[in-house]
Write a protein that holds these residues in place. Structure first.
Motif, PDB file in Angstrom:
ATOM      1  N   ASN A   1       1.967   8.994   3.415  1.00  0.00           N
ATOM      2  CA  ASN A   1       1.192   8.900   2.388  1.00  0.00           C
ATOM      3  C   ASN A   1       0.228  10.230   2.217  1.00  0.00           C
TER       4      ASN A   1
ATOM      5  N   LEU B   1       1.575  13.577   1.283  1.00  0.00           N
ATOM      6  CA  LEU B   1       2.570  13.855  -0.062  1.00  0.00           C
ATOM      7  C   LEU B   1       1.759  14.732  -1.033  1.00  0.00           C
ATOM      8  N   PRO B   2       0.436  14.569  -1.244  1.00  0.00           N
ATOM      9  CA  PRO B   2      -0.110  15.370  -2.402  1.00  0.00           C
ATOM     10  C   PRO B   2       0.014  16.908  -1.835  1.00  0.00           C
ATOM     11  N   LEU B   3       0.023  17.394  -0.823  1.00  0.00           N
ATOM     12  CA  LEU B   3       0.136  18.770  -0.260  1.00  0.00           C
ATOM     13  C   LEU B   3       1.573  18.977  -0.394  1.00  0.00           C
TER      14      LEU B   3
ATOM     15  N   ASP C   1       5.312  22.854  -9.614  1.00  0.00           N
ATOM     16  CA  ASP C   1       5.383  22.203 -11.024  1.00  0.00           C
ATOM     17  C   ASP C   1       6.495  22.750 -11.559  1.00  0.00           C
TER      18      ASP C   1
ATOM     19  N   CYS D   1       8.894  11.034  -5.085  1.00  0.00           N
ATOM     20  CA  CYS D   1       7.883  10.583  -4.392  1.00  0.00           C
ATOM     21  C   CYS D   1       7.258  11.718  -2.946  1.00  0.00           C
TER      22      CYS D   1
ATOM     23  N   GLN E   1       3.507  17.859  -2.823  1.00  0.00           N
ATOM     24  CA  GLN E   1       3.692  18.161  -4.265  1.00  0.00           C
ATOM     25  C   GLN E   1       3.343  19.486  -4.722  1.00  0.00           C
ATOM     26  N   THR E   2       2.009  19.624  -4.062  1.00  0.00           N
ATOM     27  CA  THR E   2       1.390  21.130  -4.409  1.00  0.00           C
ATOM     28  C   THR E   2       2.475  22.358  -4.162  1.00  0.00           C
TER      29      THR E   2
END
Length: 64
Positions: free
Chosen positions: A44, A47-49, A56, A22, A51-52
């Motif tokens: 929230n 979170l996308p930043l 990966d 998460c 993850q980036t």
């Protein structure tokens, strides 16, 4: 209350300190239910930043 971003894969990345599922910190996970909706929403949005930035790395994936 804002829906938790938990995906039931709780493992902390040793370098970033973010959950691999998460992308929250242990502190954010532990305090989630006591945070205000504004605080949850602010997390929230990050979170996308996170993850980036974490990348990966396929070796970190729970999927085969």
């Amino acid at each position: 209350m804002v829906k938790s971003p938990c995906v039931n894969w709780c493992e902390m990345h040793p370098q970033t300190g973010y959950c691999l599922g998460c992308f929250r910190t242990l502190d954010e996970i532990a305090r989630w239910s006591s945070l205000s909706e504004d605080e949850q929403g602010a997390i929230n949005l990050q979170l996308p930043l996170r993850q980036t930035l974490q990348g990966d790395d396929p070796s970190l994936s729970p999927l085969p």
